[in-house]
Design an enzyme around this catalytic site. Structure first.
Site, PDB file in Angstrom:
ATOM      1  N   CYS A  13      30.470 -19.722  59.670  1.00 60.16           N
ATOM      2  CA  CYS A  13      30.381 -18.687  60.708  1.00 60.16           C
ATOM      3  C   CYS A  13      30.362 -17.272  60.122  1.00 60.16           C
ATOM      4  O   CYS A  13      30.929 -17.038  59.063  1.00 60.16           O
ATOM      5  CB  CYS A  13      31.586 -18.747  61.630  1.00 60.16           C
ATOM      6  SG  CYS A  13      31.965 -20.362  62.274  1.00 60.16           S
ATOM      7  N   ARG A  57      24.397 -17.625  55.834  1.00 55.98           N
ATOM      8  CA  ARG A  57      25.658 -18.360  55.750  1.00 55.98           C
ATOM      9  C   ARG A  57      25.584 -19.699  56.477  1.00 55.98           C
ATOM     10  O   ARG A  57      26.428 -20.560  56.268  1.00 55.98           O
ATOM     11  CB  ARG A  57      26.782 -17.519  56.363  1.00 55.98           C
ATOM     12  CG  ARG A  57      27.082 -16.269  55.589  1.00 55.98           C
ATOM     13  CD  ARG A  57      27.983 -15.351  56.375  1.00 55.98           C
ATOM     14  NE  ARG A  57      29.305 -15.909  56.578  1.00 55.98           N
ATOM     15  CZ  ARG A  57      30.309 -15.774  55.718  1.00 55.98           C
ATOM     16  NH1 ARG A  57      30.133 -15.123  54.606  1.00 55.98           N
ATOM     17  NH2 ARG A  57      31.490 -16.286  55.982  1.00 55.98           N
ATOM     18  N   TRP A 108      29.060 -21.876  63.236  1.00 57.73           N
ATOM     19  CA  TRP A 108      28.752 -23.122  62.535  1.00 57.73           C
ATOM     20  C   TRP A 108      29.759 -24.116  63.079  1.00 57.73           C
ATOM     21  O   TRP A 108      30.939 -24.053  62.766  1.00 57.73           O
ATOM     22  CB  TRP A 108      28.920 -22.892  61.037  1.00 57.73           C
ATOM     23  CG  TRP A 108      28.425 -23.962  60.142  1.00 57.73           C
ATOM     24  CD1 TRP A 108      27.142 -24.150  59.718  1.00 57.73           C
ATOM     25  CD2 TRP A 108      29.210 -24.968  59.486  1.00 57.73           C
ATOM     26  NE1 TRP A 108      27.087 -25.221  58.853  1.00 57.73           N
ATOM     27  CE2 TRP A 108      28.337 -25.740  58.697  1.00 57.73           C
ATOM     28  CE3 TRP A 108      30.566 -25.302  59.496  1.00 57.73           C
ATOM     29  CZ2 TRP A 108      28.777 -26.815  57.921  1.00 57.73           C
ATOM     30  CZ3 TRP A 108      31.003 -26.371  58.731  1.00 57.73           C
ATOM     31  CH2 TRP A 108      30.098 -27.113  57.957  1.00 57.73           C
ATOM     32  N   ASN A 144      36.308 -16.915  62.770  1.00 55.62           N
ATOM     33  CA  ASN A 144      35.897 -17.882  61.732  1.00 55.62           C
ATOM     34  C   ASN A 144      37.144 -18.621  61.290  1.00 55.62           C
ATOM     35  O   ASN A 144      38.197 -18.006  61.170  1.00 55.62           O
ATOM     36  CB  ASN A 144      35.359 -17.179  60.488  1.00 55.62           C
ATOM     37  CG  ASN A 144      34.066 -16.482  60.743  1.00 55.62           C
ATOM     38  OD1 ASN A 144      33.480 -16.620  61.810  1.00 55.62           O
ATOM     39  ND2 ASN A 144      33.622 -15.713  59.765  1.00 55.62           N
ATOM     40  N   GLY A 145      36.972 -19.891  60.956  1.00 55.85           N
ATOM     41  CA  GLY A 145      38.116 -20.666  60.469  1.00 55.85           C
ATOM     42  C   GLY A 145      38.444 -21.792  61.432  1.00 55.85           C
ATOM     43  O   GLY A 145      37.646 -22.119  62.320  1.00 55.85           O
ATOM     44  N   GLU A 194      22.364 -31.261  38.996  1.00 54.63           N
ATOM     45  CA  GLU A 194      21.999 -30.032  39.708  1.00 54.63           C
ATOM     46  C   GLU A 194      20.570 -30.132  40.273  1.00 54.63           C
ATOM     47  O   GLU A 194      20.318 -29.711  41.401  1.00 54.63           O
ATOM     48  CB  GLU A 194      22.149 -28.824  38.766  1.00 54.63           C
ATOM     49  CG  GLU A 194      21.733 -27.482  39.311  1.00 54.63           C
ATOM     50  CD  GLU A 194      22.467 -27.049  40.574  1.00 54.63           C
ATOM     51  OE1 GLU A 194      23.457 -27.668  40.972  1.00 54.63           O
ATOM     52  OE2 GLU A 194      21.991 -26.076  41.192  1.00 54.63           O
ATOM     53  N   LYS A 221      19.681 -29.811  44.205  1.00 51.85           N
ATOM     54  CA  LYS A 221      18.721 -28.833  44.746  1.00 51.85           C
ATOM     55  C   LYS A 221      17.709 -29.548  45.634  1.00 51.85           C
ATOM     56  O   LYS A 221      17.398 -29.099  46.723  1.00 51.85           O
ATOM     57  CB  LYS A 221      17.965 -28.099  43.636  1.00 51.85           C
ATOM     58  CG  LYS A 221      18.704 -27.036  42.895  1.00 51.85           C
ATOM     59  CD  LYS A 221      18.963 -25.760  43.668  1.00 51.85           C
ATOM     60  CE  LYS A 221      20.284 -25.740  44.362  1.00 51.85           C
ATOM     61  NZ  LYS A 221      21.472 -25.481  43.626  1.00 51.85           N
ATOM     62  N   GLU A 237      19.338 -30.933  48.998  1.00 54.12           N
ATOM     63  CA  GLU A 237      19.861 -29.990  49.988  1.00 54.12           C
ATOM     64  C   GLU A 237      18.772 -29.200  50.708  1.00 54.12           C
ATOM     65  O   GLU A 237      18.963 -28.821  51.856  1.00 54.12           O
ATOM     66  CB  GLU A 237      20.911 -29.054  49.386  1.00 54.12           C
ATOM     67  CG  GLU A 237      20.387 -28.047  48.400  1.00 54.12           C
ATOM     68  CD  GLU A 237      21.482 -27.146  47.840  1.00 54.12           C
ATOM     69  OE1 GLU A 237      22.465 -26.886  48.539  1.00 54.12           O
ATOM     70  OE2 GLU A 237      21.328 -26.702  46.693  1.00 54.12           O
ATOM     71  N   HIS A 242      22.729 -49.467  33.559  1.00 53.92           N
ATOM     72  CA  HIS A 242      23.908 -50.067  34.190  1.00 53.92           C
ATOM     73  C   HIS A 242      23.797 -50.054  35.714  1.00 53.92           C
ATOM     74  O   HIS A 242      24.812 -50.163  36.405  1.00 53.92           O
ATOM     75  CB  HIS A 242      25.171 -49.334  33.735  1.00 53.92           C
ATOM     76  CG  HIS A 242      25.379 -49.407  32.251  1.00 53.92           C
ATOM     77  ND1 HIS A 242      25.776 -50.557  31.617  1.00 53.92           N
ATOM     78  CD2 HIS A 242      25.187 -48.490  31.279  1.00 53.92           C
ATOM     79  CE1 HIS A 242      25.849 -50.329  30.308  1.00 53.92           C
ATOM     80  NE2 HIS A 242      25.485 -49.082  30.083  1.00 53.92           N
ATOM     81  N   LYS A 276      26.406 -21.073  53.402  1.00 55.23           N
ATOM     82  CA  LYS A 276      26.455 -20.418  52.099  1.00 55.23           C
ATOM     83  C   LYS A 276      27.881 -20.317  51.584  1.00 55.23           C
ATOM     84  O   LYS A 276      28.141 -20.492  50.408  1.00 55.23           O
ATOM     85  CB  LYS A 276      25.842 -19.014  52.222  1.00 55.23           C
ATOM     86  CG  LYS A 276      25.791 -18.248  50.917  1.00 55.23           C
ATOM     87  CD  LYS A 276      24.790 -18.868  49.957  1.00 55.23           C
ATOM     88  CE  LYS A 276      24.784 -18.236  48.602  1.00 55.23           C
ATOM     89  NZ  LYS A 276      24.203 -19.158  47.596  1.00 55.23           N
TER      90      LYS A 276
END
Ligand code: F6R
Length: 606
Positions: A2, A27, A74, A100-101, A479, A483, A486, A502, A601
């Site tokens: 948020c 964000r 969010w 927010n939170g 990484e 990328k 996402e 394996h 973000k």
């Protein structure tokens, strides 16, 4: 996560708040809303979906308010719809709150408020704040006192801003475990979850700390602790320009940020051949082991940091996901140094790991990009990465600058502890200082760029992808896979190439793209053998390697060539084609590259 924006001053507050919310879009959010006071009346507009939906409604309202608060939500409690969008109001419709939170005790607070007759409209935890403030105001308190009394009842995390119809000349805000920064203007002031929201108006800021409350009018900012005592705060200047927070001709922020890497790394290195000032050098000698804590891409930087520190400074390093570290009862003592890596400096799990470690007596060094962020304020020492604002949700330049900071740290520790001689130190630092130029050469090479786009075109319809690497490039495999998944929503896995036999080898068939990171280093021959194994099963190989690697050229379906460097430094160069590959695939698929679904973000909740 948020975003909060607020404005009070001479200009049209609703436009300034909407523009600020747009700058916080990165964000991540699923609905947005604005509250403002016009001609003595509180008005609320909120809409699910993109900010433009909200803007469309707001544009029909011709009022010119001088105070407004806005929010991008969010969803955590309650689905993303118009009703659950912030701001939330009390029963009188005079008090508006953005938050927010997470309010952990919201269910019991709501029950108790409902038993007193309060009517709730949304399913959110936030709405309890509006009703709690209402209760306190009914008891005769002013807005500041009412907010302080209300938050005393909350458990959990919050950054919240409140406006009240009967006190239209102020915004009151509070913070605990969620970021909030105040922008200081002339005859106008701002609040936001992050500086880019108001950077076009001012770069003078006050970072609100946990358990602080601010009363903001057009001409004044006063900070209080939760007992109502005044607190003096320093005004800081943020050295970022608004141009850095804009796309500058690139189609997406992610692409711009990929191309900014040579400069960002150079900025991180510049003037920092000795990163610790003399007075802080003690931190470098006073430990016998290092624990790195981080999340996501920053965690991958930490994995590479382990290679840097162990090989250069010969100190044992463990690397933990911060979300695991905090719950695994780690062995921490006053001979443990914690390195907390975070682009935003606000990631809830990393912050919790820092707090835990400090409580147990460890010293904390933060590697962070955002000046003044919470983690930097709580760490004993911060190495700033100087990447400039990273807007795209998918982290790119933050990652490579974190690597630069970790490398500098490893060399510094080795130097201070006399583990390396001057010649080795110079050799390592010279190799690092060559990286920006090498990266720029790669990014400027038209053929490589075209090739990466061509490969992306070939594979953008794939369902899965496998990334393989060894040694320092094993974390790059992780990484690269992160990328891709996402931003393109293609399932991808990163593996140490030696582990292929394996299990993951079972996945390989003629449809599976296998990205193999195989520069000329100590494990080059092993990687060639892995490529043989993939080709024997008809997998499609995309190799990231050097120019003089005929063995790979012969075997791979596509070969991306990167410049040669010291073997420890290859991750700086191998990650970039993988960032571009993921970018172009997501772009071909038509996705919103900078704001992938479900992602935020700055992950300020657990
Ligand atoms: C991936 C990404 C995330 C972040 C993670 C940690 O591209 O951006 O995985 O790396 O959320 O964020 P910071 O570094 O801000 O702590």
């Amino acid at each position: 996560m948020c975003g909060i924006v607020g404005y009070i001053g001479k200009d049209n507050a609703k436009n300034i708040v909407i523009n600020g919310l747009k700058r916080l879009e990165y964000r991540g959010y699923d609905s947005a809303g604005v509250a403002f006071i016009d001609s003595g009346k509180l008005k609320i507009y909120k809409k699910s979906g993109k900010i433009r939906n909200l803007e469309f409604e707001l544009n029909k309202d011709l009022s010119l308010p001088h105070v407004a608060i806005g929010h991008t939500r969010w969803a955590t409690h309650g689905e993303p719809n118009d009703i659950n969008a912030h701001p939330h109001v009390d029963c009188t419709g005079k008090i508006a709150v953005v938050h927010n939170g997470i309010i952990e005790n919201f269910a019991e607070l709501r029950k108790s408020l409902e038993s007193k007759g309060h009517k709730f409209k949304s399913q959110t935890d936030t709405e309890v704040i509006a009703h709690l403030v209402e209760e306190e105001i009914q008891e005769g308190k002013d807005l500041r006192e009412a907010v302080l009394s209300a938050v005393a009842k909350l458990k959990g995390s919050y950054a919240a801003a409140v406006i009240y119809e009967d006190e239209p000349d102020k915004i009151v805000c509070v913070r605990k475990d969620s970021p909030l920064v105040i922008g200081i203007g002339e005859g106008e002031n701002f609040i936001a979850s992050d500086v880019p929201a108001f950077l076009s108006y001012t770069n003078k800021v006050i970072f609100l700390d946990d358990n602080e409350c601010a009363v903001i009018t057009a001409d004044n900012v006063q900070i209080f602790d939760l007992n109502g005592h005044k607190v003096e705060k320093e005004i800081k200047e943020i050295p970022w320009s608004i141009a850095q927070a804009e796309k500058g001709g690139y189609k997406h922020f992610m692409l711009k940020e990929i191309y900014e890497q040579p400069k960002a790394i150079a900025d991180t290195i510049s003037g920092k051949l000795s990163i610790f000032e003399e007075k802080n050098k003690k931190i470098l000698t006073d430990f016998s082991k290092i624990q790195i804590v981080a999340c996501g891409t920053s965690f991958h930087a930490g994995l590479i940091g382990k290679f840097f520190i162990e090989s250069i400074s010969r100190i044992p390093v463990s690397v933990d996901y911060a979300s695991e570290y905090r719950y695994r009862n780690p062995i921490i003592d006053n001979k443990t140094l914690i390195i907390a890596i975070s682009q935003s400096g606000e990631t809830a799990d990393t912050l919790a790991a820092v707090r835990l470690a400090r409580k147990e007596g460890a010293k904390v060094v933060a590697i962070c990009n955002v000046i003044g962020s919470t983690i930097t304020r709580e760490a004993d020492y911060t190495i700033y990465t100087h990447a400039g604002p990273e807007i795209s949700v998918a982290s790119t330049k933050a990652f490579t600058t974190q690597l630069a900071a970790l490398f500098l740290f490893a060399v510094e520790v080795a130097k201070v502890r006399k583990v390396i001689d001057k010649e080795t130190e110079n050799k390592l630092l010279n190799a690092l200082s060559e990286i920006p130029k090498k990266l720029k050469t790669f990014l400027d090479t038209e053929n490589e760029k075209k090739l990466i786009r061509k490969i992306a075109l070939e594979f953008y319809n794939s369902q899965d992808a496998l990334y393989l690497g060894r040694f320092v490039n094993y974390p790059i495999a992780l990484e690269g896979a992160l990328k891709l998944k996402e931003i393109s929503y293609i399932h991808a896995e990163g593996y140490p190439a030696g582990e292929m036999k394996h299990g993951p080898i079972a996945l390989i068939d003629e449809k599976l793209p296998v990205v193999v990171i195989a520069p000329k280093d100590r494990v080059y021959e092993k990687m060639v053998s892995n490529i043989e194994e993939v080709k024997a099963r008809k997998g499609k190989v995309i190799a990231v390697t050097n120019a003089n690697c005929p063995e790979i050229k012969k075997l791979a379906d596509f070969t991306i060539e990167i410049p040669a460097t010291e073997e420890l430094l290859y991750p700086f160069l191998t990650v970039v084609p993988l960032q571009l590959f993921a970018y172009h695939i997501a772009d071909f698929l038509g996705y919103d590259v900078d704001q992938p679904r479900n992602l935020a973000k700055s992950v300020t909740v657990e």
